[in-house]
Design a protein around this motif. Structure first.
Motif, PDB file in Angstrom:
ATOM      1  N   ASP A  83      43.681  13.578 -17.857  1.00 57.09           N
ATOM      2  CA  ASP A  83      42.852  12.451 -18.100  1.00 57.09           C
ATOM      3  C   ASP A  83      43.855  11.192 -18.410  1.00 57.09           C
ATOM      4  OD1 ASP A  83      41.332  10.260 -19.104  1.00 57.09           O
ATOM      5  OD2 ASP A  83      39.746  11.682 -19.274  1.00 57.09           O
ATOM      6  N   SER A  84      43.987  10.118 -17.761  1.00 61.10           N
ATOM      7  CA  SER A  84      45.014   9.048 -18.046  1.00 61.10           C
ATOM      8  C   SER A  84      44.656   8.321 -19.315  1.00 61.10           C
ATOM      9  CB  SER A  84      44.851   8.099 -16.768  1.00 61.10           C
ATOM     10  OG  SER A  84      43.665   7.460 -16.458  1.00 61.10           O
ATOM     11  N   GLU A  85      43.443   8.536 -19.898  1.00 55.82           N
ATOM     12  CA  GLU A  85      43.079   7.731 -20.954  1.00 55.82           C
ATOM     13  C   GLU A  85      43.135   8.680 -22.276  1.00 55.82           C
ATOM     14  OE1 GLU A  85      39.164   6.859 -20.252  1.00 55.82           O
ATOM     15  OE2 GLU A  85      39.725   4.953 -19.499  1.00 55.82           O
ATOM     16  N   ILE A  86      43.787   9.855 -21.944  1.00 60.27           N
ATOM     17  CA  ILE A  86      43.775  10.828 -23.386  1.00 60.27           C
ATOM     18  C   ILE A  86      45.061  11.713 -23.274  1.00 60.27           C
ATOM     19  CG2 ILE A  86      42.691  12.955 -24.535  1.00 60.27           C
ATOM     20  CD1 ILE A  86      40.072  12.055 -23.579  1.00 60.27           C
ATOM     21  N   ASP A  87      45.403  11.875 -24.349  1.00 59.01           N
ATOM     22  CA  ASP A  87      46.697  12.938 -24.530  1.00 59.01           C
ATOM     23  C   ASP A  87      46.205  14.085 -25.480  1.00 59.01           C
ATOM     24  OD1 ASP A  87      48.928  11.484 -22.891  1.00 59.01           O
ATOM     25  OD2 ASP A  87      48.872  10.065 -24.504  1.00 59.01           O
ATOM     26  N   PHE A  88      46.845  15.187 -25.095  1.00 58.62           N
ATOM     27  CA  PHE A  88      46.278  16.207 -26.234  1.00 58.62           C
ATOM     28  C   PHE A  88      47.441  17.358 -26.352  1.00 58.62           C
ATOM     29  CE2 PHE A  88      45.361  18.029 -21.968  1.00 58.62           C
ATOM     30  CZ  PHE A  88      45.592  19.445 -22.246  1.00 58.62           C
ATOM     31  N   ARG A  89      47.509  17.964 -27.306  1.00 59.32           N
ATOM     32  CA  ARG A  89      48.560  19.016 -27.701  1.00 59.32           C
ATOM     33  C   ARG A  89      48.021  20.014 -27.827  1.00 59.32           C
ATOM     34  NH1 ARG A  89      51.715  16.149 -32.595  1.00 59.32           N
ATOM     35  NH2 ARG A  89      49.458  15.506 -32.628  1.00 59.32           N
ATOM     36  N   ILE A  90      48.648  21.372 -27.745  1.00 57.67           N
ATOM     37  CA  ILE A  90      48.056  22.773 -27.836  1.00 57.67           C
ATOM     38  C   ILE A  90      49.028  23.420 -29.098  1.00 57.67           C
ATOM     39  CG2 ILE A  90      47.412  24.923 -27.165  1.00 57.67           C
ATOM     40  CD1 ILE A  90      46.743  23.624 -24.686  1.00 57.67           C
ATOM     41  N   PHE A  91      48.409  23.897 -30.279  1.00 63.42           N
ATOM     42  CA  PHE A  91      49.350  24.646 -31.105  1.00 63.42           C
ATOM     43  C   PHE A  91      48.819  26.018 -31.248  1.00 63.42           C
ATOM     44  CE2 PHE A  91      49.496  20.257 -32.477  1.00 63.42           C
ATOM     45  CZ  PHE A  91      50.661  19.872 -32.765  1.00 63.42           C
ATOM     46  N   ASP A  92      49.823  26.750 -31.639  1.00 61.21           N
ATOM     47  CA  ASP A  92      49.571  28.486 -31.367  1.00 61.21           C
ATOM     48  C   ASP A  92      49.046  28.858 -32.867  1.00 61.21           C
ATOM     49  OD1 ASP A  92      49.671  31.061 -30.445  1.00 61.21           O
ATOM     50  OD2 ASP A  92      51.418  31.454 -31.484  1.00 61.21           O
ATOM     51  N   ALA A  93      48.270  29.872 -32.673  1.00 62.16           N
ATOM     52  CA  ALA A  93      47.756  30.251 -34.047  1.00 62.16           C
ATOM     53  C   ALA A  93      46.936  29.469 -34.876  1.00 62.16           C
ATOM     54  CB  ALA A  93      48.768  30.985 -34.867  1.00 62.16           C
ATOM     55  N   ASN A  94      46.467  28.417 -34.342  1.00 66.62           N
ATOM     56  CA  ASN A  94      45.517  27.277 -35.021  1.00 66.62           C
ATOM     57  C   ASN A  94      46.344  26.635 -36.253  1.00 66.62           C
ATOM     58  OD1 ASN A  94      43.261  25.966 -35.582  1.00 66.62           O
ATOM     59  ND2 ASN A  94      42.425  27.491 -36.690  1.00 66.62           N
ATOM     60  N   GLN A  95      47.511  26.316 -35.830  1.00 65.23           N
ATOM     61  CA  GLN A  95      48.175  25.723 -36.846  1.00 65.23           C
ATOM     62  C   GLN A  95      48.902  24.328 -36.462  1.00 65.23           C
ATOM     63  OE1 GLN A  95      51.412  28.162 -38.795  1.00 65.23           O
ATOM     64  NE2 GLN A  95      49.700  29.850 -38.878  1.00 65.23           N
ATOM     65  N   GLU A  96      48.667  23.377 -37.019  1.00 62.26           N
ATOM     66  CA  GLU A  96      49.396  21.873 -36.477  1.00 62.26           C
ATOM     67  C   GLU A  96      50.710  21.790 -36.971  1.00 62.26           C
ATOM     68  OE1 GLU A  96      48.259  17.187 -35.782  1.00 62.26           O
ATOM     69  OE2 GLU A  96      46.799  18.473 -36.876  1.00 62.26           O
ATOM     70  N   GLU A 110      43.940  32.582 -31.534  1.00 62.44           N
ATOM     71  CA  GLU A 110      43.254  31.169 -31.553  1.00 62.44           C
ATOM     72  C   GLU A 110      44.329  30.075 -31.278  1.00 62.44           C
ATOM     73  OE1 GLU A 110      41.603  30.670 -35.347  1.00 62.44           O
ATOM     74  OE2 GLU A 110      39.736  31.698 -34.719  1.00 62.44           O
ATOM     75  N   TRP A 111      43.883  28.898 -30.607  1.00 59.41           N
ATOM     76  CA  TRP A 111      44.730  27.746 -30.241  1.00 59.41           C
ATOM     77  C   TRP A 111      44.176  26.914 -31.001  1.00 59.41           C
ATOM     78  CZ3 TRP A 111      45.333  28.381 -24.211  1.00 59.41           C
ATOM     79  CH2 TRP A 111      46.228  29.448 -24.062  1.00 59.41           C
ATOM     80  N   LEU A 112      44.822  25.849 -31.399  1.00 56.22           N
ATOM     81  CA  LEU A 112      44.476  24.421 -31.988  1.00 56.22           C
ATOM     82  C   LEU A 112      44.707  23.362 -30.994  1.00 56.22           C
ATOM     83  CD1 LEU A 112      43.230  22.740 -34.319  1.00 56.22           C
ATOM     84  CD2 LEU A 112      45.785  22.492 -35.150  1.00 56.22           C
ATOM     85  N   LEU A 113      43.732  22.524 -30.505  1.00 58.40           N
ATOM     86  CA  LEU A 113      43.866  21.766 -29.583  1.00 58.40           C
ATOM     87  C   LEU A 113      43.838  20.455 -30.268  1.00 58.40           C
ATOM     88  CD1 LEU A 113      43.207  24.228 -27.867  1.00 58.40           C
ATOM     89  CD2 LEU A 113      42.055  22.566 -26.269  1.00 58.40           C
TER      90      LEU A 113
END
Length: 624
Positions: A250-263, A298-301
């Protein structure tokens, strides 16, 4: 002397009234603008949440499809007493070419090897044609595993052949969890063995599903540990997986994925943008965090909206409201002030003061009763507004009432002044009232256009199959009076069908045809309405005229809110109509633009999806 003092007091009261009216009008304008700005912000946040939910659902569905693929592999092993390398390669070829498994790095099998059988295992593998085969890394351990099958068996995957994933703690934890539960297990973030032979390294993870010996019980953890034979598994390179799953995203949104639900930057598994882009392109919308559980892990998005998520037109809407409100406030102030400061008229009417005071008292009492009736009517209207079903309809009705009510009162006040005091007012006061009437009409037209903008932006479109030729002729039929002196040619095949909401598409066509007749040249107006298929998936509809045309540098600007290229005295309009069209076509996942190749006149085009390529369209054909 008392008469002059009374006139002076009356003049002072008129000046105070003008100031009070100005302050009150500005306060109402600012309050309305604040409410409208907050509503726009709430709509943007809700649109952001919907897009986040869509991305999360796509990722979850992709991983569920991967679990299904692993179960198919375990079922393949169970249905065959032995599985050769060639059999696994043929079976894997079907899995690897499944469109639902895009971005898959590999599909393999890891065999569990007790320490006592390590030598015989290596000997058997060497006899299959791999003389240099050894389980790696070397060393004494109680239990070994080895990747014996991995397709495609080429390129970077050759590096993983014979690798003991049990020897690495992160992989071992996921394999133990899969073995003990009998369910798919996803590992934490790792660097794949395959990454050691490539330049552009990516973060990765693995998904495992256990394969147990046939005929043995697997009801308890101990039984499953005794029955384990190996694992069907898949490795993933995170960037490749996301590209295959989301495409260009999506050209309007950026997102990151963190392992083990930790930012935590050390646990960053994937990012759709660099850290610099996240900082410079971020909007004022708060980031949204979502937790996704896949294979017992778990992943944290973390999602961030870009700076252009809220369009320029939406940002400018509050400024348009406050500008119109301030103009009306200033005109109202000068009108009231001029009536209270006319000293010459006051001296001329000094001899009739007693009669005027009596009439003024009666008018004041009448105004009081009118004011009470207006307030009662406003309260009743507000009560009806509170019962509206949808937020946008509720808000737009409030705006229409709150802004039209003072407009109506101003117009009524001007009518009373013209009727009772026309002969006594100076030319300057007459001119002020004329400008006030013109501004009131302009504001009323803008309110009507704004209601169209909000109505089409909030309404839910129906999903119907529409015969385009019938739709065009229905619009022309409704505009017969306006097109009486216009030559209209329609080149639309009766076979073309589009998918969408026929009321919204009728509005777009009506607006474009109306503009073609409005911005005419000295020649007789001619309009051509045509349509054609594009790549068999979309249909491009165009409205061409021989009018005054639009200069190339304004082709994109005219679709923005309140954008006008001509003075109102020359061509009437609010500058909102094409913005409404753009919103409708955007809701239909299409585009609207001006064809730059046309040298004379204007050709406005918009695209809409062909109904034959929309699997979600209802099996209903609308007929005009």
């Amino acid at each position: 002397m008392q008469t002059l003092d009374a006139l002076y007091d009356k003049g002072m009261r008129g000046a105070n009234t003008a100031v009070m009216a100005l302050v009150l009008s500005i306060a109402v304008t600012l309050a309305t603008t604040a409410i409208f700005s907050q509503w726009l912000w709430d709509v943007a946040e809700r649109r952001f949440e919907i897009k986040v939910e869509d991305i999360q659902s796509v990722i979850k569905a992709r991983m569920q499809a991967q679990e299904t693929a692993l179960r198919a592999g375990v079922g393949f092993f169970r249905s065959n007493e032995t599985v050769s390398r060639s059999q696994w390669a043929k079976f894997s070829d079907v899995i690897l070419h499944d469109a639902h498994l895009s971005g898959l790095e590999g599909y393999g099998y890891s065999e569990v090897i007790p320490a006592s059988k390590l030598a015989s295992h290596e000997s058997d593998m060497q006899s299959e044609g791999f003389p240099k085969y050894h389980v790696k890394p070397s060393g004494k351990r109680d239990l070994y595993t080895s990747i014996i099958y991995l397709e495609p068996f080429s390129g970077r995957n050759l590096q993983a052949f014979g690798y003991d994933m049990w020897s690495e703690p992160t992989r071992r934890e996921a394999m133990m969890r899969a073995r003990d539960t009998g369910k798919p297990a996803v590992s934490g973030m790792v660097t794949l063995v395959q990454e050691h032979v490539v330049v552009d390294k990516q973060n990765g993870f693995l998904m495992y599903l256990p394969h147990y010996r046939s005929g043995m019980l697997t009801n308890t953890v101990e039984q499953r540990r005794n029955a384990i034979l190996g694992f069907v598994y898949s490795p993933f390179r995170m960037n490749d997986l996301m590209a295959g799953t989301l495409g260009n995203g999506d050209s309007e949104i950026d997102f990151r994925i963190f392992d083990a639900n930790q930012e935590d930057d050390s646990r960053l598994l994937y990012s759709s943008a660099t850290e610099a882009q996240l900082i410079t392109e971020s909007s004022y919308l708060d980031p949204i965090q979502k937790t996704l559980s896949i294979g017992g892990h778990e992943w944290l998005l973390v999602f961030s909206a870009r700076s252009d998520f809220v369009t320029v037109g939406e940002k400018r809407l509050p400024y348009g409201f406050i500008t119109c409100g301030l103009i009306i406030s200033i005109l109202l102030f000068f009108t009231i002030r001029s009536l209270g400061s006319e000293k010459q008229r006051a001296f001329a009417l000094a001899t009739r003061m007693t009669e005027q005071l009596r009439e003024a008292k009666e008018q004041a009492e009448l105004a009081t009763f009118v004011e009470i009736d207006l307030r009662r009517a406003a309260q009743q209207a507000n009560g009806r507004l509170r019962g509206a079903n949808e937020e946008l309809s509720h808000f737009s009705s409030i705006v229409a009432h709150d802004l039209r009510a003072p407009l109506k009162r101003i117009e009524s006040f001007v009518d009373v002044l013209r009727e009772d005091y026309s002969a006594e007012l100076e030319s300057d006061a007459q001119d002020v009232m004329t400008r006030l009437e013109r501004s009131s009409r302009r504001m009323r037209d803008m309110l009507d256009a704004f209601q169209d903008y909000t109505k089409f932006g909030q309404s839910r479109q129906t999903n119907l199959s529409i015969r385009l030729n019938a739709l065009v002729h229905a619009v022309l039929k409704s505009m017969e009076d306006e097109l009486e002196a216009v030559t209209v040619v329609v080149e639309v095949s009766e076979l073309l069908e589009v998918e969408g909401d026929h009321l919204m598409l009728e509005h777009v066509l009506s607006n474009l045809i109306d503009n073609a007749t409005k911005f005419h040249s000295k020649n007789k107006t001619e309009i051509l309405i045509s349509a054609k298929e594009i790549d068999g998936r979309q249909i491009e509809v165009s409205v061409t005229d021989n009018g005054i045309g639009v200069e190339k540098q304004y082709h994109s600007k005219i679709f923005e809110m309140f954008s006008r290229l001509h003075d109102e005295d020359e061509y009437q309009g609010t500058g909102i109509g094409l913005a409404v069209c753009k919103r409708i076509i955007s809701d239909h996942e299409g585009e609207i633009f001006i064809d730059p190749s046309v040298k004379k006149g204007t050709r406005v085009c918009f695209t809409v999806r062909s109904s034959s390529f929309d699997s979600n369209a209802e099996d209903v054909a609308w007929v005009a």
